[in-house]
Scaffold this active site. Structure first.
Site, PDB file in Angstrom:
ATOM      1  N   GLY A  96       0.815  -1.204   0.000  1.00  0.00           N
ATOM      2  CA  GLY A  96       0.000   0.000   0.000  1.00  0.00           C
ATOM      3  C   GLY A  96       0.853   1.260   0.000  1.00  0.00           C
ATOM      4  N   SER A  97       0.453   2.242   0.775  1.00  0.00           N
ATOM      5  CA  SER A  97       0.986   3.604   0.669  1.00  0.00           C
ATOM      6  C   SER A  97       2.477   3.787   0.956  1.00  0.00           C
ATOM      7  CB  SER A  97       0.171   4.544   1.555  1.00  0.00           C
ATOM      8  OG  SER A  97      -1.142   4.649   1.072  1.00  0.00           O
ATOM      9  N   PRO A  98       3.154   2.952   1.770  1.00  0.00           N
ATOM     10  CA  PRO A  98       4.602   3.158   1.900  1.00  0.00           C
ATOM     11  C   PRO A  98       5.362   2.979   0.590  1.00  0.00           C
ATOM     12  CG  PRO A  98       3.796   1.911   3.778  1.00  0.00           C
ATOM     13  CD  PRO A  98       2.661   2.012   2.789  1.00  0.00           C
TER      14      PRO A  98
END
Length: 430
Positions: free
Chosen positions: A155-157
């Site tokens: 996801g976002s990392p």
């Protein structure tokens, strides 16, 4: 220390001749000694002569694990599990400058003095009902190191990788603006942003603060498949990190020749590929440490008990992943994510913290199960420690900024003073 760092240390069997899991297995040849022998023979006059060959100790492996930091990490994992709870919670704390791992743990633990005791995870009735195969599966799950052996969609990392690549290639500038209208139409699909109604006009900095998928897709489109794939390789995606533990899982990535526009779009914000926690924290380190791809590791040296043997271990490092200026920009942007963005619950008044939150939906999406995480580092201008928490299938609330960031804040509030990381004056506007 019983269960402390059990999945990292591992244990031995066969009278100590063979290591199983962790450092014990990886460095088995160094650690294993030689058994002594006693035997006899008849001399020329038929007298029994006895010969004793003394045992020889194996070498000692000196590791990077800091017992105090390991205890702190395990304390907050346990507090999380006894509170809200989840299927799994795992934490890595590492020095991003050189790859030395200070702590690694999850809620999967066992007593190193009695590694086949399943009573901490199963009732006596459940253990008694197990077949031999079932018992072996239960042991393997208990001994498994989630941080190294398991993969997941990050996801976002992954978004800082996309932004760093865009900055490095010059297809975006730090002050560029983008319109997020809720998603992108790519290859006949509508790929939605986290805000389906759109974030409006965002700078690059704001796109990470608000974790905007739409802007990431636009940056990836500017890069194109060839350049995006180049940075995947530079960041080490699709390769193992080379950590000195057995059973490291490989990253599951789209190959350049199989990547279409849809895959390019989804990979840009951390979906449609899988990664291990150790790979994620290693890649993130290269973004914030000036652009050096370091090798995560535990062993510092091997030495014999008699002092006759000493070996200091060295590990591969690759420079030029991104430039120093791109790395500096990324540190600044990720500090704003914590100061004013989705990572605000990781903020500490006396320290400069940078980081990125994540909430990723597991496959199949129809099950509505999530992995929440937070990647944080400090101090933001000169990172000396980086930490990642991964929470698999949290109970109830599942947003990374809400549940994962506070755990790293708790860990940092203990380990940063211990490591003597420079404090800032909360009253100083600088």
């Amino acid at each position: 220390y019983n269960t402390l760092a059990c999945n990292v240390i591992g244990f031995s069997y066969d009278n100590g001749k063979q290591g199983s899991g962790g450092i014990e297995q990886y460095y088995n040849d160094q650690l294993t000694g030689t058994n002594g022998r006693e035997y006899g023979y008849l001399d020329d006059e038929a007298n029994m002569e006895k010969v004793i060959k003394s045992a020889e100790n194996g070498n000692t492996i000196v590791s990077t694990i800091d017992v105090n930091i390991q205890r702190i990490v395990e304390k907050y994992i346990d507090e999380w599990m006894s509170g809200i709870g989840s299927k799994t919670a795992a934490v890595i704390a590492m020095d991003p400058r050189n790859g030395e791992i200070l702590a690694m743990s999850s809620n999967r633990r066992f007593d190193l003095n009695n590694p086949r005791d399943l009573s901490s995870a199963y009732s006596q009735e459940e253990i008694a009902a197990m077949t031999d195969e079932g018992r072996m599966d239960a042991w393997n799950q208990m001994w498994r190191n989630y941080c190294v052996n398991d993969t997941y969609e990050p996801g976002s990392p992954a978004k800082p990788m996309t932004v760093a690549a865009g900055l490095e290639e010059g297809v975006i500038g730090q002050n560029d603006t983008f319109l997020c209208d809720g998603g992108q139409d790519v290859g006949g699909y509508r790929i939605k942003c986290v805000s389906i109604y759109g974030h409006g006009i965002l700078t690059v900095e704001q796109s990470l603060m608000k974790s905007c998928n739409d802007v990431m897709m636009q940056i990836a489109a500017k890069l194109g498949i060839q350049r995006f794939a180049k940075y995947q390789k530079l960041f080490g995606m699709g390769q193992k990190t080379g950590i000195d533990l057995p059973g490291e899982a490989a990253t599951i990535m789209h190959k350049k020749e199989n990547m279409g526009l849809v895959e390019l779009a989804t990979v840009s914000f951390g979906q449609s590929f899988q990664i291990t926690p150790i790979q994620l924290i290693t890649t993130a380190s290269s973004i914030i440490n000036g652009g050096r791809r370091i090798t995560p590791h535990f062993a510092v040296s091997a030495e014999s008990t008699d002092g006759m043997f000493y070996r200091k271990f060295s590990y591969p490092e690759r420079t030029g992943v991104v430039s120093g200026s791109t790395s500096e920009t990324m540190r600044y942007i990720l500090e704003q994510v914590v100061a004013e963005g989705s990572g605000k619950r990781a903020k500490l008044p006396e320290y400069r913290i940078g980081g990125k939150t994540a909430t990723s939906e597991k496959l199949p999406r129809s099950l509505k199960k999530y992995i929440s995480s937070f990647l944080g580092f400090a101090p933001a201008d000169d990172p000396q420690v980086i930490a990642l928490i991964t929470i698999d299938e949290p109970v109830g609330i599942y947003y990374g900024g809400t549940i994962a960031a506070p755990v790293i804040a708790d860990i940092f509030s203990n380990i940063l003073p211990y490591l003597d990381v420079e404090r800032v004056d909360p009253a100083d506007p600088e």
